[in-house]
Design an enzyme around this catalytic site. Structure first.
Site, PDB file in Angstrom:
ATOM      1  N   ARG A  56      19.357  74.249  98.518  1.00 37.21           N
ATOM      2  CA  ARG A  56      20.665  74.924  98.456  1.00 37.21           C
ATOM      3  C   ARG A  56      21.872  74.032  98.748  1.00 37.21           C
ATOM      4  O   ARG A  56      23.002  74.533  98.726  1.00 37.21           O
ATOM      5  CB  ARG A  56      20.695  76.132  99.405  1.00 37.21           C
ATOM      6  N   HIS A 116       5.617  77.923  88.428  1.00 38.30           N
ATOM      7  CA  HIS A 116       5.414  79.303  88.914  1.00 38.30           C
ATOM      8  C   HIS A 116       4.769  80.240  87.878  1.00 38.30           C
ATOM      9  O   HIS A 116       5.300  81.290  87.526  1.00 38.30           O
ATOM     10  CB  HIS A 116       6.679  79.906  89.513  1.00 38.30           C
ATOM     11  N   ASP A 141       8.024  77.163  95.619  1.00 35.41           N
ATOM     12  CA  ASP A 141       9.256  77.783  95.103  1.00 35.41           C
ATOM     13  C   ASP A 141      10.060  78.368  96.271  1.00 35.41           C
ATOM     14  O   ASP A 141      10.616  79.470  96.177  1.00 35.41           O
ATOM     15  CB  ASP A 141       8.950  78.851  94.057  1.00 35.41           C
ATOM     16  N   HIS A 165      17.460  82.884 100.931  1.00 38.72           N
ATOM     17  CA  HIS A 165      18.657  83.696 100.694  1.00 38.72           C
ATOM     18  C   HIS A 165      19.130  84.292 102.010  1.00 38.72           C
ATOM     19  O   HIS A 165      18.319  84.696 102.853  1.00 38.72           O
ATOM     20  CB  HIS A 165      18.370  84.821  99.698  1.00 38.72           C
TER      21      HIS A 165
END
Length: 430
Positions: A65, A233, A306, A310
């Protein structure tokens, strides 16, 4: 110096389990043998009795991020979370703000990692400028600067001609293309897997073919261009079949799936649990079984987390407004042990290959190996310990784990990277 006593060493599926002591001097394994002499004044002594020692892990797909979304995670916090889970090499995706789509951004990620990360952080460059799917990014320059792969992860390159050109460039620069396979014409507006659960919850479904049709397209493009395609994925049984077929054709294709896809189903979203909202979505038990079989047969080469942090405000909203993704560094090994070894009879050496040998081979690195003269990159794991995933114990800046409240078996107790103790007896020191 570090002396690990009574180690049960597991290097891979094919090596025999070795019981010995391990002496680490500086950043390397100096000696492996029986009854190495102790010197408590000059060395840190770790007793590994009843536990296993194996090479540390590599994750070829995660999200840190930074830059742009540091309120979710940053390179330092994400690296510490990875270290807590036993990962000492991680590859971060380019969907930041600004995106990692040029030489300068690759250099920035490497600089920041050297500055703040206790582990190795390798940048993945974008396939297209701005991740917009319109024009190829500076693939050659990014490779020169240290990008280990290219990907528009989070978005699919919908233009087939552009994807073909990306594969051609990647072949010339000897860099894999990590493909996020999702036909947005089919998935647009979807929240969860199209099926029973989407029907009873009223949430719009994402059909499984949204993934498999792009996988089929990219396999054909990779076959034509003779490029290295890595499909990330993987979540459906049809995708596993397509990848198996491609390998039988001799296409240079590799693939990964994630811990949540081999352990959980779409039923996790009953009750509108937004932590179970991931992309691609959780599928059915049939898909879980097909993915496990794909891992067993070698159709799927490795596991990636993955790791997608958040902020709680992006998850504590109505389901259709919630962000997609789950964190994964700190639970990955335990999930694999619980669902593959305990429940499906996998050998622990196979897990080492899925988390170390195979992902490193995909990105062109030699595996971490516990041998004399090699770098001291290892983990000590208690395979018998059971623990519940709780928010207060999560190291990551974000707490959005789909495994919250679940009981897992096995725990990464100690982590050593380049001879430095990052975690000891469950306590993070970095």
């Amino acid at each position: 110096m570090i002396l690990i006593k009574n180690a049960q060493i597991i290097n891979s599926l094919h090596d025999k389990v070795e019981k010995a002591d391990i002496l680490i001097v500086d950043d390397k394994i100096k000696k492996i043998g029986k009854d190495i002499e102790e010197n408590p004044e000059k060395m840190t002594i770790i007793d590994a009795s009843g536990k296993v020692v194996m090479p540390s892990f590599t994750d070829i797909h995660c999200h840190l991020r930074e830059p742009g979304f540091e309120y979710k995670e940053d390179i330092k916090s994400g690296s510490r979370s990875a270290a807590a889970g036993g990962f000492t090499t991680i590859c971060c995706m380019p969907n930041t703000n600004p995106p990692v789509d040029n030489r300068a951004m690759v250099a920035y990620i490497k600089y920041r990692a050297r500055e703040v990360s206790p582990i190795e952080v390798l940048p993945v460059g974008a396939i297209t400028k701005g991740l917009l799917g319109e024009e190829l990014a500076e693939i050659g320059f990014m490779k020169e600067e240290g990008a280990i792969a290219i990907s528009d992860d989070g978005k699919c390159v919908m233009n087939a001609n552009l994807m073909k050109n990306a594969l051609l460039y990647s072949r010339d620069f000897s860099i894999p293309v990590i493909s996020h396979c999702e036909d947005t014409n089919l998935s647009e507006g979807g929240q969860i897997n199209l099926g029973y659960v989407s029907t009873i919850t009223g949430l719009r479904g994402i059909p499984r073919e949204a993934e498999s049709v792009i996988i089929a397209r990219d396999i054909l493009l990779a076959k034509e261009t003779k490029s290295h395609l890595h499909i990330t994925h993987v979540s459906t049984k049809e995708s596993v079949r397509l990848i198996k077929m491609a390998k039988e054709w001799g296409v240079n294709v590799t693939a990964d799936t994630c811990p949540h896809y081999i352990s959980l189903t779409e039923e996790e979203v009953l009750g509108f649990n937004t932590n179970a909202k991931v992309n691609p979505p959780l599928r059915t038990q049939e898909d879980v079984e097909a993915l496990i079989e794909g891992l067993k047969e070698g159709v799927i080469d490795c596991i990636s987390t993955d790791h997608a942090p958040h902020h709680k405000d992006e998850k504590n909203v109505e389901f259709n407004l919630a962000a997609s993704g789950t964190i994964g560094f700190e639970t990955a090994f335990s999930v694999l042990f619980t669902y593959l070894v305990e429940k499906n009879g996998f050998d622990i050496g196979k897990i080492v290959e899925l988390l170390n040998h195979n992902p490193r081979k995909i990105i062109g690195l030699s595996p971490n190996v516990l041998k004399e003269g090699e770098k001291a990159n290892l983990v000590i794991v208690d395979l018998k310990k059971k623990w519940e995933v709780k928010e207060e114990n999560i190291v990551s800046k974000s707490k959005n784990s789909v495994f919250l409240g679940k009981l897992l078996t096995s725990y990464v107790e100690t982590v050593i990277y380049n001879g430095k103790i990052l975690k000891k007896d469950g306590v993070l020191n970095c």
